[in-house]
Design a protein around this motif. Structure first.
Motif, short mmCIF file in Angstrom:
data_model
loop_
_atom_site.label_atom_id
_atom_site.label_comp_id
_atom_site.label_asym_id
_atom_site.label_seq_id
_atom_site.Cartn_x
_atom_site.Cartn_y
_atom_site.Cartn_z
N LEU A 1 0.80 -1.21 0.00
CA LEU A 1 0.00 0.00 0.00
C LEU A 1 0.84 1.27 0.00
CD1 LEU A 1 -2.82 -0.92 2.56
CD2 LEU A 1 -2.71 -1.37 0.10
N GLY A 2 1.98 1.22 0.68
CA GLY A 2 2.79 2.42 0.75
C GLY A 2 4.20 2.12 1.23
N ALA A 3 5.11 3.03 0.92
CA ALA A 3 6.51 2.90 1.34
C ALA A 3 7.06 4.28 1.63
CB ALA A 3 7.34 2.21 0.26
N GLY A 4 7.80 4.38 2.71
CA GLY A 4 8.41 5.65 3.07
C GLY A 4 9.84 5.44 3.55
N ASP A 5 10.70 6.38 3.20
CA ASP A 5 12.10 6.25 3.60
C ASP A 5 12.62 7.57 4.16
OD1 ASP A 5 12.11 7.70 1.23
OD2 ASP A 5 13.95 6.81 0.48
N SER A 6 13.77 7.48 4.79
CA SER A 6 14.44 8.69 5.30
C SER A 6 15.88 8.34 5.57
CB SER A 6 13.78 9.20 6.59
OG SER A 6 13.98 8.29 7.65
N SER A 7 16.69 9.37 5.76
CA SER A 7 18.08 9.18 6.15
C SER A 7 18.47 10.32 7.07
CB SER A 7 19.01 9.13 4.93
OG SER A 7 20.33 8.86 5.32
N ASP A 8 18.41 10.06 8.39
CA ASP A 8 18.73 11.14 9.32
C ASP A 8 20.23 11.30 9.52
OD1 ASP A 8 19.54 9.36 11.64
OD2 ASP A 8 17.45 8.75 11.47
N ALA A 9 21.02 10.26 9.13
CA ALA A 9 22.49 10.34 9.19
C ALA A 9 22.98 10.86 10.54
CB ALA A 9 23.00 11.23 8.08
N HIS A 10 22.30 10.41 11.61
CA HIS A 10 22.67 10.87 12.95
C HIS A 10 24.03 10.32 13.38
CE1 HIS A 10 22.46 11.68 17.25
NE2 HIS A 10 22.56 10.36 17.50
N HIS A 11 24.28 9.04 13.09
CA HIS A 11 25.48 8.38 13.58
C HIS A 11 25.72 7.17 12.69
CE1 HIS A 11 27.92 5.79 16.29
NE2 HIS A 11 28.35 6.93 16.80
N ILE A 12 26.97 6.74 12.59
CA ILE A 12 27.26 5.62 11.71
C ILE A 12 26.58 4.33 12.14
CG2 ILE A 12 29.37 4.91 12.91
CD1 ILE A 12 30.58 4.37 10.11
N SER A 13 26.34 4.12 13.44
CA SER A 13 25.70 2.88 13.87
C SER A 13 24.55 3.08 14.86
CB SER A 13 26.74 1.92 14.49
OG SER A 13 27.36 2.52 15.61
N ALA A 14 24.47 4.24 15.51
CA ALA A 14 23.42 4.47 16.51
C ALA A 14 22.26 5.27 15.91
CB ALA A 14 23.99 5.23 17.71
N PRO A 15 21.02 4.92 16.26
CA PRO A 15 19.87 5.68 15.75
C PRO A 15 19.73 7.02 16.45
CG PRO A 15 19.13 4.06 17.35
CD PRO A 15 20.60 3.82 17.16
N HIS A 16 19.04 7.94 15.81
CA HIS A 16 18.76 9.22 16.44
C HIS A 16 17.90 8.97 17.68
CE1 HIS A 16 17.29 13.25 17.20
NE2 HIS A 16 18.16 13.71 16.33
N PRO A 17 18.28 9.46 18.84
CA PRO A 17 17.57 9.12 20.09
C PRO A 17 16.11 9.55 20.10
CG PRO A 17 19.15 10.90 20.45
CD PRO A 17 19.45 10.35 19.09
N GLU A 18 15.76 10.57 19.33
CA GLU A 18 14.38 11.04 19.28
C GLU A 18 13.58 10.39 18.15
OE1 GLU A 18 13.06 12.99 21.66
OE2 GLU A 18 15.02 12.73 22.59
N GLY A 19 14.24 9.52 17.39
CA GLY A 19 13.53 8.82 16.32
C GLY A 19 13.10 9.69 15.17
N ILE A 20 13.86 10.75 14.90
CA ILE A 20 13.46 11.69 13.85
C ILE A 20 13.31 11.00 12.49
CG2 ILE A 20 14.27 13.67 12.49
CD1 ILE A 20 15.40 14.84 15.06
N GLY A 21 14.30 10.18 12.13
CA GLY A 21 14.24 9.50 10.84
C GLY A 21 13.14 8.47 10.80
N ALA A 22 12.91 7.76 11.91
CA ALA A 22 11.84 6.76 11.96
C ALA A 22 10.48 7.41 11.80
CB ALA A 22 11.92 6.00 13.28
#
Length: 397
Positions: free
Chosen positions: A246-267
């Motif tokens: 039905l749908g697909a969405g992507d992003s790249s917050d490039a916060h850190h090479i291995s750790a996710p952005h703590p606030e989940g901005i990209g998610a």
């Protein structure tokens, strides 16, 4: 709940082989029982001598046809074990559209590295590589080339490697290719096999658990790695089940090479884009298959992101049943979503030690079914902040 009537992307067939098994009966039983006997302890793969748990495919893998022996690797044999499940559907698509109108887009992160490790071991012991070894088996495009040659296709063929979002991004690429009328059908999916490189790499990052992983538990301490292959055939041709991307969405917050952005901005951005692409509201989602790796940072981030987009949606991570299959993870969880929708399966319960962390999400603790007319959202978040969210459900008539 609607999607563009001009371009519904229907799932024609699905092939799937992982620690959940490969037959429909086996997959459904293990999902219902909340256990997989192929999540096993291994003690001979980590350089520091520690043990860990992996999701291993224990079934015998098929041999490649003789004319494709130059593609022979465990990774491609694993791919073939899932491809054979959709073989007839692909052949029908080729007969209908022509082999130049069927594309292949595959996600992977390990490709044939495990065979390269064995070849290197032979080199150290004997002074030369095995006669059948060639470095091309390790190239990231190798699985896509194998699939294309296996079906004698002449359409577009390429691989995507964005770590753990690899086989999610193939759906986005396929959707764009179909909407642009460049092809009429696309074989999408992902395949990764177990290898010491990734196991020791995650161990060095302190991201690998030495026991069964505990997504969303306060005692979570890392991932279990698994191996798997999952493939789907996508096209605009309506199916009896009407199960569709039905749908697909992507992003790249490039916060850190291995750790996710703590606030989940990209998610948050990826999930929002997926909803917009599907022309759905957050209330139309009836289940979220979380990335849920069982690392402290990922689960905290993802929980926060989900709570900011959705209100009281059932959530679980199925990685305790398959392991984190890396480049194949998105396709694996897409396949699980397809099984739930196609066969009206109960939603997977969240498997962990029962000591849930104080996280702002509604974990599934007892079996329940997807509510009528609801869709499934599946998340995959990768190194470098490369994120993908996919939505699967029933296309409206």
């Amino acid at each position: 709940m609607t999607i563009s009537k001009q371009y519904p992307i229907y799932i024609q067939a699905c092939g799937f082989h992982s620690a959940l098994g490969k037959s429909q009966q086996e997959i459904h039983k293990r999902l219902l029982d909340n256990k997989s006997p192929d999540m096993v302890v291994v003690d001979n793969v980590l350089n520091d001598g520690c043990s860990t748990v992996v999701g291993k495919v224990n079934d015998a893998l098929p041999e490649l046809p003789k004319h494709l022996k130059h593609f022979n690797s465990r990774n491609n044999r694993l791919a073939l074990s899932a491809l054979t499940q959709i073989h007839d559907d692909v052949i029908r698509a080729i007969e209908t559209y022509g082999n130049e109108r069927v594309a292949v887009i595959i996600g992977t992160s390990t490709s044939g590295i495990s065979d390269g490790e064995s070849a290197l071991d032979t080199l150290f012991k004997s002074g030369s590589f095995p006669a059948e070894y060639h470095y091309s088996k390790q190239e990231l495009g190798n699985p896509a080339e194998f699939v294309s040659e296996y079906f004698s296709l002449e359409g577009p063929c390429y691989a995507i490697s964005t770590a753990c979002s690899s086989s999610g991004r193939v759906f986005l690429s396929a959707k764009r290719m179909l909407k642009a009328n460049l092809v009429d059908a696309v074989i999408v999916g992902g395949v990764d096999s177990l290898c010491k490189l990734t196991l020791n790499g995650f161990r060095c990052l302190d991201a690998l658990s030495t026991t069964h992983c505990n997504p969303f538990s306060k005692n979570r301490d890392g991932i279990n790695i698994g191996e798997a292959a999952a493939f789907m055939l996508l096209s605009r041709e309506e199916t009896d089940s009407k199960v569709a991307l039905l749908g697909a969405g992507d992003s790249s917050d490039a916060h850190h090479i291995s750790a996710p952005h703590p606030e989940g901005i990209g998610a948050i951005e990826a999930m929002g884009k997926a909803l917009n692409d599907a022309q759905l509201d957050a209330s139309d989602i009836g289940y979220i298959n979380a990335h849920g790796t069982a690392t402290p940072l990922n689960d905290a981030m993802e929980s926060k992101a989900i709570s900011r987009v959705f209100d009281h949606v059932p959530v679980s991570s199925t990685k305790p049943l398959t392991g984190h299959t890396l480049g194949a993870a998105s396709a694996v969880e897409a396949a699980i979503s397809w099984h739930i929708l196609t066969y009206n399966l109960q939603l997977p319960i969240q498997i962990n030690d029962g000591e849930h962390d104080d996280l702002p999400i509604q974990l599934i603790e007892e079996h329940q079914y997807l509510a009528p007319k609801k869709a499934i959202l599946s998340n995959s978040f990768a190194f470098g902040g490369n994120n993908i969210s996919l939505i699967f459900g029933y296309a409206n008539e």
